[in-house]
Design a protein around this motif. Structure first.
Motif, PDB file in Angstrom:
ATOM      1  N   GLN A  52       4.742  -4.111   7.886  1.00 15.23           N
ATOM      2  CA  GLN A  52       4.880  -2.747   7.382  1.00 15.23           C
ATOM      3  C   GLN A  52       6.353  -2.466   7.136  1.00 15.23           C
ATOM      4  OE1 GLN A  52       3.089   0.267   9.853  1.00 15.23           O
ATOM      5  NE2 GLN A  52       2.971   1.709   8.147  1.00 15.23           N
ATOM      6  N   SER A  53       6.664  -1.963   5.947  1.00 13.10           N
ATOM      7  CA  SER A  53       8.064  -1.692   5.628  1.00 13.10           C
ATOM      8  C   SER A  53       8.518  -0.441   6.368  1.00 13.10           C
ATOM      9  CB  SER A  53       8.229  -1.498   4.128  1.00 13.10           C
ATOM     10  OG  SER A  53       7.768  -0.220   3.749  1.00 13.10           O
ATOM     11  N   ASP A  54       9.839  -0.251   6.431  1.00 18.92           N
ATOM     12  CA  ASP A  54      10.369   0.925   7.116  1.00 18.92           C
ATOM     13  C   ASP A  54       9.940   2.211   6.412  1.00 18.92           C
ATOM     14  OD1 ASP A  54      11.467  -0.687   8.950  1.00 18.92           O
ATOM     15  OD2 ASP A  54      13.499  -0.638   8.155  1.00 18.92           O
ATOM     16  N   LYS A  55       9.599   2.100   5.132  1.00 16.08           N
ATOM     17  CA  LYS A  55       9.148   3.269   4.372  1.00 16.08           C
ATOM     18  C   LYS A  55       7.684   3.581   4.680  1.00 16.08           C
ATOM     19  CE  LYS A  55       9.307   3.191  -0.237  1.00 16.08           C
ATOM     20  NZ  LYS A  55       9.930   2.826  -1.524  1.00 16.08           N
ATOM     21  N   GLY A  56       6.964   2.636   5.292  1.00 17.61           N
ATOM     22  CA  GLY A  56       5.589   2.894   5.711  1.00 17.61           C
ATOM     23  C   GLY A  56       4.539   2.113   4.947  1.00 17.61           C
ATOM     24  N   GLY A  57       4.916   1.517   3.817  1.00 18.04           N
ATOM     25  CA  GLY A  57       3.952   0.739   3.042  1.00 18.04           C
ATOM     26  C   GLY A  57       3.598  -0.555   3.762  1.00 18.04           C
ATOM     27  N   VAL A  58       2.333  -0.926   3.723  1.00 18.24           N
ATOM     28  CA  VAL A  58       1.934  -2.200   4.311  1.00 18.24           C
ATOM     29  C   VAL A  58       2.062  -3.268   3.229  1.00 18.24           C
ATOM     30  CG1 VAL A  58       0.092  -3.504   5.426  1.00 18.24           C
ATOM     31  CG2 VAL A  58       0.378  -1.070   5.921  1.00 18.24           C
ATOM     32  N   VAL A  59       2.940  -4.244   3.493  1.00 21.68           N
ATOM     33  CA  VAL A  59       3.252  -5.295   2.528  1.00 21.68           C
ATOM     34  C   VAL A  59       2.447  -6.521   2.876  1.00 21.68           C
ATOM     35  CG1 VAL A  59       5.109  -6.665   1.514  1.00 21.68           C
ATOM     36  CG2 VAL A  59       5.617  -4.411   2.483  1.00 21.68           C
ATOM     37  N   PHE A  60       1.750  -7.081   1.934  1.00 19.55           N
ATOM     38  CA  PHE A  60       1.074  -8.331   2.268  1.00 19.55           C
ATOM     39  C   PHE A  60       0.948  -9.271   1.073  1.00 19.55           C
ATOM     40  CE2 PHE A  60      -3.360  -7.258   0.983  1.00 19.55           C
ATOM     41  CZ  PHE A  60      -3.214  -5.906   0.799  1.00 19.55           C
ATOM     42  N   GLY A  61       0.649 -10.516   1.394  1.00 14.15           N
ATOM     43  CA  GLY A  61       0.541 -11.535   0.361  1.00 14.15           C
ATOM     44  C   GLY A  61      -0.345 -12.664   0.832  1.00 14.15           C
ATOM     45  N   GLY A  62      -0.626 -13.584  -0.085  1.00 12.94           N
ATOM     46  CA  GLY A  62      -1.512 -14.696   0.246  1.00 12.94           C
ATOM     47  C   GLY A  62      -1.059 -15.982  -0.404  1.00 12.94           C
ATOM     48  N   ASP A  63      -2.025 -16.713  -0.923  1.00 17.02           N
ATOM     49  CA  ASP A  63      -1.750 -18.000  -1.558  1.00 17.02           C
ATOM     50  C   ASP A  63      -1.006 -17.818  -2.872  1.00 17.02           C
ATOM     51  OD1 ASP A  63      -2.818 -20.067   0.015  1.00 17.02           O
ATOM     52  OD2 ASP A  63      -4.847 -19.418  -0.493  1.00 17.02           O
ATOM     53  N   PRO A  64      -0.245 -18.857  -3.292  1.00 13.47           N
ATOM     54  CA  PRO A  64       0.275 -18.845  -4.662  1.00 13.47           C
ATOM     55  C   PRO A  64      -0.876 -19.051  -5.641  1.00 13.47           C
ATOM     56  CG  PRO A  64       1.260 -20.627  -3.355  1.00 13.47           C
ATOM     57  CD  PRO A  64       0.142 -20.067  -2.563  1.00 13.47           C
ATOM     58  N   ASP A  65      -0.644 -18.675  -6.898  1.00 18.44           N
ATOM     59  CA  ASP A  65      -1.569 -19.060  -7.965  1.00 18.44           C
ATOM     60  C   ASP A  65      -1.343 -20.554  -8.167  1.00 18.44           C
ATOM     61  OD1 ASP A  65      -1.609 -16.326  -8.000  1.00 18.44           O
ATOM     62  OD2 ASP A  65      -1.414 -16.111 -10.159  1.00 18.44           O
ATOM     63  N   LEU A  67      -6.546   2.298   2.754  1.00 19.62           N
ATOM     64  CA  LEU A  67      -5.266   2.548   2.075  1.00 19.62           C
ATOM     65  C   LEU A  67      -5.353   2.201   0.595  1.00 19.62           C
ATOM     66  CD1 LEU A  67      -2.712   1.166   4.670  1.00 19.62           C
ATOM     67  CD2 LEU A  67      -3.525   3.494   4.366  1.00 19.62           C
ATOM     68  N   ARG A  68      -4.616   2.973  -0.212  1.00 21.80           N
ATOM     69  CA  ARG A  68      -4.530   2.638  -1.625  1.00 21.80           C
ATOM     70  C   ARG A  68      -3.421   1.621  -1.857  1.00 21.80           C
ATOM     71  NH1 ARG A  68      -4.785   8.834  -3.332  1.00 21.80           N
ATOM     72  NH2 ARG A  68      -3.624   8.824  -1.378  1.00 21.80           N
ATOM     73  N   MET A  69      -3.684   0.641  -2.692  1.00 18.73           N
ATOM     74  CA  MET A  69      -2.640  -0.296  -3.083  1.00 18.73           C
ATOM     75  C   MET A  69      -1.852   0.370  -4.211  1.00 18.73           C
ATOM     76  SD  MET A  69      -3.020  -4.036  -4.741  1.00 18.73           S
ATOM     77  CE  MET A  69      -4.056  -4.727  -3.471  1.00 18.73           C
ATOM     78  N   VAL A  70      -0.530   0.476  -4.025  1.00 14.34           N
ATOM     79  CA  VAL A  70       0.238   1.202  -5.035  1.00 14.34           C
ATOM     80  C   VAL A  70       0.992   0.280  -5.992  1.00 14.34           C
ATOM     81  CG1 VAL A  70       0.494   3.322  -3.730  1.00 14.34           C
ATOM     82  CG2 VAL A  70       2.180   1.507  -3.449  1.00 14.34           C
ATOM     83  N   ARG A  71       1.222  -0.943  -5.582  1.00 18.05           N
ATOM     84  CA  ARG A  71       2.047  -1.805  -6.425  1.00 18.05           C
ATOM     85  C   ARG A  71       1.761  -3.268  -6.128  1.00 18.05           C
ATOM     86  NH1 ARG A  71       6.305   0.567  -4.853  1.00 18.05           N
ATOM     87  NH2 ARG A  71       7.385  -1.128  -3.827  1.00 18.05           N
ATOM     88  N   THR A  72       1.696  -4.082  -7.161  1.00 16.30           N
ATOM     89  CA  THR A  72       1.643  -5.533  -6.960  1.00 16.30           C
ATOM     90  C   THR A  72       2.723  -6.147  -7.840  1.00 16.30           C
ATOM     91  OG1 THR A  72       0.197  -6.129  -8.784  1.00 16.30           O
ATOM     92  CG2 THR A  72      -0.872  -5.364  -6.783  1.00 16.30           C
ATOM     93  N   THR A 111       0.845  -1.197   0.000  1.00 18.44           N
ATOM     94  CA  THR A 111       0.000   0.000   0.000  1.00 18.44           C
ATOM     95  C   THR A 111       0.879   1.245   0.000  1.00 18.44           C
ATOM     96  OG1 THR A 111      -0.047   0.310   2.390  1.00 18.44           O
ATOM     97  CG2 THR A 111      -1.627  -1.254   1.469  1.00 18.44           C
ATOM     98  N   GLU A 112       0.233   2.404  -0.091  1.00 14.92           N
ATOM     99  CA  GLU A 112       0.941   3.669   0.076  1.00 14.92           C
ATOM    100  C   GLU A 112       1.571   3.705   1.471  1.00 14.92           C
ATOM    101  OE1 GLU A 112      -2.018   6.892   0.333  1.00 14.92           O
ATOM    102  OE2 GLU A 112      -3.472   5.312   0.725  1.00 14.92           O
ATOM    103  N   GLY A 113       2.564   4.556   1.644  1.00 12.79           N
ATOM    104  CA  GLY A 113       3.245   4.655   2.926  1.00 12.79           C
ATOM    105  C   GLY A 113       2.419   5.435   3.945  1.00 12.79           C
TER     106      GLY A 113
END
Lengths: 418, 87
Positions: free
Chosen positions: A286-299, A330-335, A264-266
C-alpha cells in the motif's frame, strides 16, 4: 544548489514559497565527455551520481531520450528487498539495501524509503522448505530473514484469507523486516539533483541513434541533438537494452517483455507490509497515499509496447483477490506497464562488452528498482576504472558462454518461463 | 489482446496461444557449439518486426510462425510450420 531542510522550508513559508529553484539544470550538450551514460532512469542517474561523488569525475553526461525517470523507474511497484537465495544476488542487493537505509540523508532528498517488511508467503510444505532454505542462505551472509508461522503471518496481515479452504492456503512465510518500499520518482529526482550539483550534465530529449566507432573502440555517440564524443560509454536503458546494443552491432542475452502493475483508489491503511507470493507471482503493498499497488506475471512474449494485455492483468487481479478478498471492494484507478529487459538466467548483466570502451548495465528483468543504488554504485566503479567491482564481477556478459549463469529460479535459458 | 490468424483454424483470441521463441533461435541439430550458444542465449530483440514461433496450445496445437511488430502488435503474417521447415 540550496540544501533542503526544515529551516529552509519554514523560511520559504514566510516568503510565500517563492524561494524554490529548479532542482537540476537543463544544459546544452558539450562536444565531448569523459563518460556518457545512455539512459536517465534511476540506474543511470545513480551511476552518474556515484561517478562524481565517489570517483571525483566531473565531465559526465546522462543522455535521456524522454524525460528522466519516465521509463521503468516510473512504472514499477517500488519494492525494495534483498531476500535472494543465491550468493551473488543477495550480496549485490544487500549492498543496495544498506544504501537505501541512508539514501534520503545521502541525497538530501526524501525518497520516502519505508522499511515496513517484505514478506514471502508459503502455501505448501514444499514452499516452506524453500523459504527456510532461502532464509538460511541469507543469514549465512548476515542478511536478516525470519521464518514465520501461519499465526505470525495472520498477525502482520489480518486481511489475508487464512481459512483452510482458501484458494491459496497460507502455511507461513519468510519476512525480511528491513525491506519495504520507496517513492520511485523521488529516487530519480534525488539522484538527478545530487548528480547535477556535482557537475553532471543531464540532457533530456536526446535520443542516441548510433555509435561513433574507431576500429574496435567506441569514441562517441550520434544523437538527435548531434554527435557527442566520449571516452567511455555506458548503456543503462533497461527494456531498450537490445535496441541500443543493436546500434553497436551487439546481440544480447536479453528479450524485452511487458510487465504490468495497477493501483486501487486510496484507502486507510489495510496492507501493513509488502506481501509477495513467488509460487503465484503476486505482490501487494500500500502506498503512502493509500492506494493498494499490485502486480503479477509479465506478459510472456516479446514486446516494446508500454502497454499490457488485459488477459495477464486479469490473472494478477485474480491472485490478489484470492489472497486478500477485501480488495474486491476497491476500485482500480490506474494500470500501467513497462518494458522489462528479461535476461536469460534472470540475473542482471553489468560490465564490459566485446566493443572496447562500451559498457552495459541491463537485464534486470522485473526486479531493477530495488537495485538502483547498488547498480549505480558498482556500475560507476566499472565505468571509472574499466574493471568490474567485486559485487558485479559475477554478472559479466560472458557468463553465458562460460556456463556460469546465475539462475535463481533454475528455469534455464528461457526468458518467458520466469 | 491480439487476434492471431491461425493458418489452420482462422482468427482466434491470443489467450489460446503460447509464445515459444523467435524463429532465428532454433538450434540446428548439427550446429557447432559457438552457433548453438549464440542461438540459445542471445536474441536480435528488435524494436520492430521479428518472426516468432507460437503454438495454438488451446486449439489445434500446431506450431506456427507469426510475423509481428513489437511496438504496435501489428501481425503481418502467420504461416504453418512442420519438421521440414525447421533448419
Amino acid at each position: 544548489m540550496s540544501r533542503y531542510s526544515a529551516f529552509s522550508l519554514l523560511r520559504g513559508a514566510l516568503t510565500g514559497h517563492r524561494h524554490w529553484q529548479p532542482a537540476w539544470r537543463d544544459p546544452e550538450p558539450k562536444s565531448h565527455y569523459d563518460i556518457i551514460i545512455i539512459g536517465g532512469g534511476g540506474h543511470g542517474l545513480a551511476t552518474a551520481y556515484y561517478l562524481a561523488k565517489v570517483h571525483g569525475l566531473k565531465n559526465i553526461a546522462v543522455l535521456e531520450k524522454g524525460w528522466i525517470g519516465g521509463g521503468n523507474t516510473g512504472r514499477n511497484t517500488t519494492i525494495v528487498r534483498s531476500n535472494y537465495r543465491l550468493e551473488p544476488l543477495h550480496n549485490l542487493f544487500e549492498f543496495g539495501l544498506k544504501l537505501w537505509h541512508g539514501l534520503s540523508d545521502e541525497l538530501n532528498y526524501n525518497v520516502m524509503f519505508s522499511p515496513r517488511g517484505a514478506m514471502f508467503l508459503g502455501h505448501s510444505d514444499a514452499d516452506m522448505v524453500k523459504l527456510a532454505e532461502r532464509g538460511d542462505a541469507m543469514r549465512c551472509d548476515g542478511i536478516d530473514a525470519d521464518l514465520l508461522t501461519r499465526d505470525q503471518v495472520a498477525k502482520i496481515e489480518p486481511l489475508l484469507d487464512m481459512s483452510r479452504d482458501a484458494r491459496f492456503p497460507i502455511q507461513g512465510g519468510l519476512i525480511q523486516r528491513r525491506g519495504g518500499t520507496a517513492r520511485h520518482d523521488a529516487v530519480a529526482w534525488g539522484y538527478a539533483r545530487g548528480a547535477d550539483s556535482l557537475g553532471v550534465d543531464i540532457i533530456q530529449k536526446c535520443e542516441v541513434t548510433g555509435f561513433v566507432r574507431d576500429g574496435d573502440f567506441v569514441v562517441g555517440v550520434e544523437t538527435t541533438r548531434g554527435r557527442i564524443g566520449a571516452g567511455r560509454v555506458g548503456i543503462c536503458v533497461a527494456g531498450n537494452s537490445g535496441h541500443v546494443a543493436g546500434l553497436a552491432g551487439l546481440k544480447l542475452p536479453i528479450e524485452s517483455q511487458t510487465l504490468q502493475a495497477m493501483v486501487t483508489e486510496g484507502v486507510k491503511p489495510m496492507i501493513n507490509s509488502v506481501i509477495m507470493s513467488q509460487s503465484l507471482h503476486c505482490y501487494i503493498s500500500q502506498s503512502d497515499k493509500g492506494g493498494v499497488v499490485f502486480g503479477g506475471d509479465p506478459d510472456n512474449w516479446p514486446s516494446y509496447a508500454q502497454r499490457g494485455n488485459p488477459m495477464v492483468m486479469e490473472g494478477a487481479v485474480a491472485q490478489g483477490l484470492a489472497l486478500v478478498p477485501a480488495l474486491s471492494r476497491l476500485r482500480m484507478v490506474r494500470t500501467w506497464s513497462g518494458v522489462t529487459d528479461m535476461s536469460f538466467d534472470g540475473a542482471p548483466i553489468i560490465g564490459e562488452t566485446p566493443v572496447r570502451n562500451l559498457f552495459l548495465n541491463g537485464g534486470w528483468c522485473y526486479g531493477g528498482f530495488k537495485a538502483t543504488p547498488a547498480s549505480g554504485y558498482t556500475y560507476a566503479h566499472t565505468l571509472a576504472t574499466g574493471k568490474p567491482h567485486a559485487l558485479n564481477a559475477p554478472f559479466a556478459l560472458d557468463r553465458f558462454e562460460r556456463g556460469a549463469t546465475i539462475d535463481e529460479t533454475g528455469s534455464g535459458p528461457m526468458p518467458n518461463s520466469r | 489482446m491480439m487476434r492471431i490468424p491461425c493458418p489452420h483454424c482462422g482468427p482466434r483470441a491470443q489467450s489460446e496461444f503460447i509464445y515459444e521463441r523467435t524463429l532465428d533461435s532454433v538450434v540446428p541439430l548439427n550446429a557447432p557449439s559457438q552457433e548453438a550458444m549464440a542461438k540459445l542465449f542471445t536474441r536480435n530483440n528488435p524494436r520492430g518486426v521479428d518472426d516468432e514461433i507460437w503454438r495454438h496450445t488451446y486449439g489445434c496445437r500446431a506450431w506456427m510462425v507469426l510475423t509481428r511488430h513489437r511496438v504496435t502488435n501489428e501481425i503481418s503474417g502467420c504461416r504453418a510450420i512442420g519438421p521440414e521447415a525447421l533448419p
